[in-house]
Design a protein around this motif. Structure first.
Motif, PDB file in Angstrom:
ATOM      1  N   ARG A 136       0.791  -1.231   0.000  1.00 45.72           N
ATOM      2  CA  ARG A 136       0.000   0.000   0.000  1.00 45.72           C
ATOM      3  C   ARG A 136       0.827   1.287   0.000  1.00 45.72           C
ATOM      4  O   ARG A 136       0.283   2.356  -0.176  1.00 45.72           O
ATOM      5  N   TRP A 137       2.115   1.197   0.246  1.00 46.35           N
ATOM      6  CA  TRP A 137       2.949   2.399   0.255  1.00 46.35           C
ATOM      7  C   TRP A 137       3.477   2.667  -1.146  1.00 46.35           C
ATOM      8  O   TRP A 137       4.381   1.978  -1.623  1.00 46.35           O
ATOM      9  N   PRO A 138       2.961   3.689  -1.826  1.00 43.39           N
ATOM     10  CA  PRO A 138       3.419   3.941  -3.199  1.00 43.39           C
ATOM     11  C   PRO A 138       4.891   4.339  -3.277  1.00 43.39           C
ATOM     12  O   PRO A 138       5.575   3.999  -4.243  1.00 43.39           O
ATOM     13  N   TRP A 139       5.395   5.045  -2.255  1.00 43.54           N
ATOM     14  CA  TRP A 139       6.806   5.451  -2.320  1.00 43.54           C
ATOM     15  C   TRP A 139       7.726   4.235  -2.221  1.00 43.54           C
ATOM     16  O   TRP A 139       8.832   4.246  -2.736  1.00 43.54           O
ATOM     17  N   TRP A 140       7.261   3.181  -1.548  1.00 40.16           N
ATOM     18  CA  TRP A 140       8.060   1.952  -1.399  1.00 40.16           C
ATOM     19  C   TRP A 140       8.194   1.251  -2.748  1.00 40.16           C
ATOM     20  O   TRP A 140       9.267   0.809  -3.129  1.00 40.16           O
ATOM     21  N   THR A 141       7.075   1.167  -3.485  1.00 39.26           N
ATOM     22  CA  THR A 141       7.130   0.525  -4.802  1.00 39.26           C
ATOM     23  C   THR A 141       7.921   1.368  -5.795  1.00 39.26           C
ATOM     24  O   THR A 141       8.622   0.835  -6.648  1.00 39.26           O
ATOM     25  N   ASP A 142       7.812   2.703  -5.662  1.00 39.98           N
ATOM     26  CA  ASP A 142       8.598   3.583  -6.538  1.00 39.98           C
ATOM     27  C   ASP A 142      10.079   3.471  -6.229  1.00 39.98           C
ATOM     28  O   ASP A 142      10.915   3.494  -7.134  1.00 39.98           O
ATOM     29  N   LEU A 143      10.401   3.364  -4.947  1.00 35.81           N
ATOM     30  CA  LEU A 143      11.799   3.257  -4.533  1.00 35.81           C
ATOM     31  C   LEU A 143      12.439   1.987  -5.089  1.00 35.81           C
ATOM     32  O   LEU A 143      13.551   2.024  -5.618  1.00 35.81           O
ATOM     33  N   LEU A 144      11.724   0.869  -4.970  1.00 35.56           N
ATOM     34  CA  LEU A 144      12.272  -0.401  -5.441  1.00 35.56           C
ATOM     35  C   LEU A 144      12.039  -0.637  -6.926  1.00 35.56           C
ATOM     36  O   LEU A 144      12.731  -1.442  -7.544  1.00 35.56           O
ATOM     37  N   GLY A 145      11.034   0.034  -7.466  1.00 37.37           N
ATOM     38  CA  GLY A 145      10.737  -0.143  -8.887  1.00 37.37           C
ATOM     39  C   GLY A 145      10.192  -1.528  -9.198  1.00 37.37           C
ATOM     40  O   GLY A 145      10.430  -2.064 -10.273  1.00 37.37           O
ATOM     41  N   LEU A 146       9.464  -2.101  -8.246  1.00 35.19           N
ATOM     42  CA  LEU A 146       8.923  -3.453  -8.424  1.00 35.19           C
ATOM     43  C   LEU A 146       7.410  -3.436  -8.291  1.00 35.19           C
ATOM     44  O   LEU A 146       6.807  -2.430  -7.947  1.00 35.19           O
ATOM     45  N   ASP A 147       6.829  -4.574  -8.565  1.00 33.84           N
ATOM     46  CA  ASP A 147       5.394  -4.792  -8.390  1.00 33.84           C
ATOM     47  C   ASP A 147       4.986  -4.559  -6.941  1.00 33.84           C
ATOM     48  O   ASP A 147       5.752  -4.892  -6.036  1.00 33.84           O
ATOM     49  N   PRO A 148       3.809  -4.011  -6.654  1.00 31.80           N
ATOM     50  CA  PRO A 148       3.386  -3.819  -5.261  1.00 31.80           C
ATOM     51  C   PRO A 148       3.349  -5.129  -4.456  1.00 31.80           C
ATOM     52  O   PRO A 148       3.689  -5.153  -3.278  1.00 31.80           O
ATOM     53  N   GLU A 149       2.938  -6.226  -5.100  1.00 32.49           N
ATOM     54  CA  GLU A 149       2.883  -7.508  -4.388  1.00 32.49           C
ATOM     55  C   GLU A 149       4.285  -7.976  -4.003  1.00 32.49           C
ATOM     56  O   GLU A 149       4.498  -8.486  -2.898  1.00 32.49           O
TER      57      GLU A 149
END
Length: 157
Positions: free
Chosen positions: A101-114
């Motif tokens: 649910r954290w969009p900055w986390w997925t943007d930081l890693l550049g991976l799928d949210p799951e």
């Protein structure tokens, strides 16, 4: 000044040293008082009829075959179950949900949210399990072992 931890109702049982390591030794416990022994239900978890071995701190002057008295501080089996099972699972699920649910986390890693959720969930679960391990090490330091006088080496079978 640090306060000394006192554990109520310490259980004292006897056993025979079967293995000695660098800092720990294994003691085969006697079931002399089954009414006390059945309180933690560890034997049921191991399966009935199996010998109960306990890993305790190494004590000077103790050898394989020596009879020892082991004093175990009282510990709640419920606390152990929560620390080893519930806390890591709950932390893992919470990390999974937060990571997805954290969009900055997925943007930081550049991976799928799951996948980001799985990474954070695994990390949170590992941290919680390490916390349980630290509690176990603190409990381990309070185990007291003393050699029983007059008991020599037991003959090896």
């Amino acid at each position: 000044m640090p306060t000394k931890v006192r554990y109520p109702e310490a259980m004292k049982e006897t056993g025979t040293v079967v293995v000695i390591g660098r800092t720990k030794m294994d003691v085969r416990m006697d079931a002399a008082r089954p009414e006390m022994c059945n309180q933690c239900r560890a034997c049921e978890a191991l399966g009935g009829g199996k010998e109960m071995r306990l890993r305790v701190p190494l004590t000077d002057g103790v050898g394989v075959g020596d009879r020892v008295a082991v004093e175990l501080p009282h510990a709640s089996p419920w606390l152990s179950m929560v620390l080893v099972f519930a806390l890591p699972v709950a932390s893992g699920v919470a990390g999974l949900q937060l990571g997805m649910r954290w969009p900055w986390w997925t943007d930081l890693l550049g991976l799928d949210p799951e996948l980001c959720g799985a990474i954070l969930g695994l990390a949170c679960g590992i941290v919680a399990f390490q916390a349980a391990r630290m509690v176990d090490q603190r409990y381990f330091r309070h185990i007291r072992v003393e050699r029983l006088e007059g008991d020599g080496q037991m003959p090896q079978p």
